[in-house]
Design an enzyme around this catalytic site. Structure first.
Site, PDB file in Angstrom:
ATOM      1  N   PRO A  45     -47.395 -68.372  24.544  1.00 33.76           N
ATOM      2  CA  PRO A  45     -47.478 -68.106  23.107  1.00 33.76           C
ATOM      3  C   PRO A  45     -47.946 -66.703  22.744  1.00 33.76           C
ATOM      4  O   PRO A  45     -47.884 -66.336  21.565  1.00 33.76           O
ATOM      5  CB  PRO A  45     -48.465 -69.168  22.618  1.00 33.76           C
ATOM      6  CG  PRO A  45     -49.266 -69.545  23.821  1.00 33.76           C
ATOM      7  CD  PRO A  45     -48.320 -69.424  24.982  1.00 33.76           C
ATOM      8  N   GLU A 101     -20.533 -72.648  31.908  1.00 35.13           N
ATOM      9  CA  GLU A 101     -21.849 -72.117  31.555  1.00 35.13           C
ATOM     10  C   GLU A 101     -22.525 -71.432  32.743  1.00 35.13           C
ATOM     11  O   GLU A 101     -23.709 -71.153  32.706  1.00 35.13           O
ATOM     12  CB  GLU A 101     -22.733 -73.253  31.022  1.00 35.13           C
ATOM     13  CG  GLU A 101     -22.190 -73.872  29.739  1.00 35.13           C
ATOM     14  CD  GLU A 101     -23.060 -74.998  29.212  1.00 35.13           C
ATOM     15  OE1 GLU A 101     -24.159 -75.230  29.776  1.00 35.13           O
ATOM     16  OE2 GLU A 101     -22.647 -75.654  28.226  1.00 35.13           O
ATOM     17  N   GLU A 120     -23.273 -72.592  35.595  1.00 33.43           N
ATOM     18  CA  GLU A 120     -24.271 -73.415  36.265  1.00 33.43           C
ATOM     19  C   GLU A 120     -23.793 -73.758  37.669  1.00 33.43           C
ATOM     20  O   GLU A 120     -22.654 -74.204  37.858  1.00 33.43           O
ATOM     21  CB  GLU A 120     -24.518 -74.705  35.483  1.00 33.43           C
ATOM     22  CG  GLU A 120     -25.211 -74.499  34.147  1.00 33.43           C
ATOM     23  CD  GLU A 120     -25.473 -75.802  33.431  1.00 33.43           C
ATOM     24  OE1 GLU A 120     -26.411 -75.837  32.614  1.00 33.43           O
ATOM     25  OE2 GLU A 120     -24.740 -76.779  33.659  1.00 33.43           O
TER      26      GLU A 120
END
Length: 209
Positions: free
Chosen positions: A134, A162, A164
């Protein structure tokens, strides 16, 4: 002089003043520059300062677990972010995918299980939601453990369009836990999920078998 004990979370979003947002990049991911200031623990506000934030979107990750065989399914695939480290850039990870608009994390979990590992979850149990990093990115991960039959798992998977290229590995849960200890598994989602499994295995074997 020690301060008096104060409960955490005394501040909220209302204690942050964002003066401006600037879009630095907008593609598959995005980058923003914020000018802001926020409340200080000692009172008052900080000076105005800049922070660049990586806008990545949220993701869902699942550890497939077979309570009868006491095995997990982990996915091996190339990750460019691991290049330049003293390790292979092919990592052992969980079933995972980006959350698309209109999907629940459970929807993502079930979609990615089929695409990445040829698996179907009999049930899903939430482990946690966590912010990845964060200080610099907005990404939140929804983390689950999924009940599977691992007897026919393994092999090559992924969507070629994609880019992959995924190999699914079936292994004893104890072996996966040893891989955390010796550093062969060093990505956060897999570590968190496997350590959760180490604590929950007796219950899952009883409830899921």
């Amino acid at each position: 002089m020690p301060e008096q004990t104060v409960a955490p979370f005394q501040f909220g979003a209302e204690d942050v003043e964002v003066e401006s947002r600037e879009t630095l990049y907008k593609g598959f991911f995005g980058m923003e520059r914020l000018r802001l200031r926020h409340a200080r623990f000692a009172g008052g506000y900080t000076d105005v300062f800049d922070r660049e934030i990586f806008q990545r979107g949220d993701a869902t990750c699942v550890l497939p677990y077979d309570p009868v065989r006491d095995e997990v399914v982990l996915l091996e695939q190339f990750r460019p972010g691991a290049l330049g480290r003293n390790q292979s850039p092919w990592l052992l990870e969980l079933v995972a995918g980006m959350d698309e608009p209109g999907e629940t994390p459970e929807d993502v979990a079930n979609r990615e299980a089929e695409e990445e590992a040829g698996l179907t979850f009999r049930r899903l149990e939430k482990i946690c939601h966590y912010l990845v990093s964060p200080g610099g990115t907005t990404e939140m991960v929804s983390l689950f453990c999924g009940h599977v039959d691992a007897s026919g798992a393994g092999g090559l998977h992924g969507i070629e369009a994609e880019h992959e290229d995924i190999r699914a590995h079936v292994m004893a849960a104890d072996e996966a836990l040893r891989m955390i200890t010796d550093g062969r598994i060093n990505n956060a989602a897999a570590i968190i999920a496997l350590q959760w499994l180490a604590m929950q295995r007796p219950r899952l074997k009883q409830e899921w078998s």
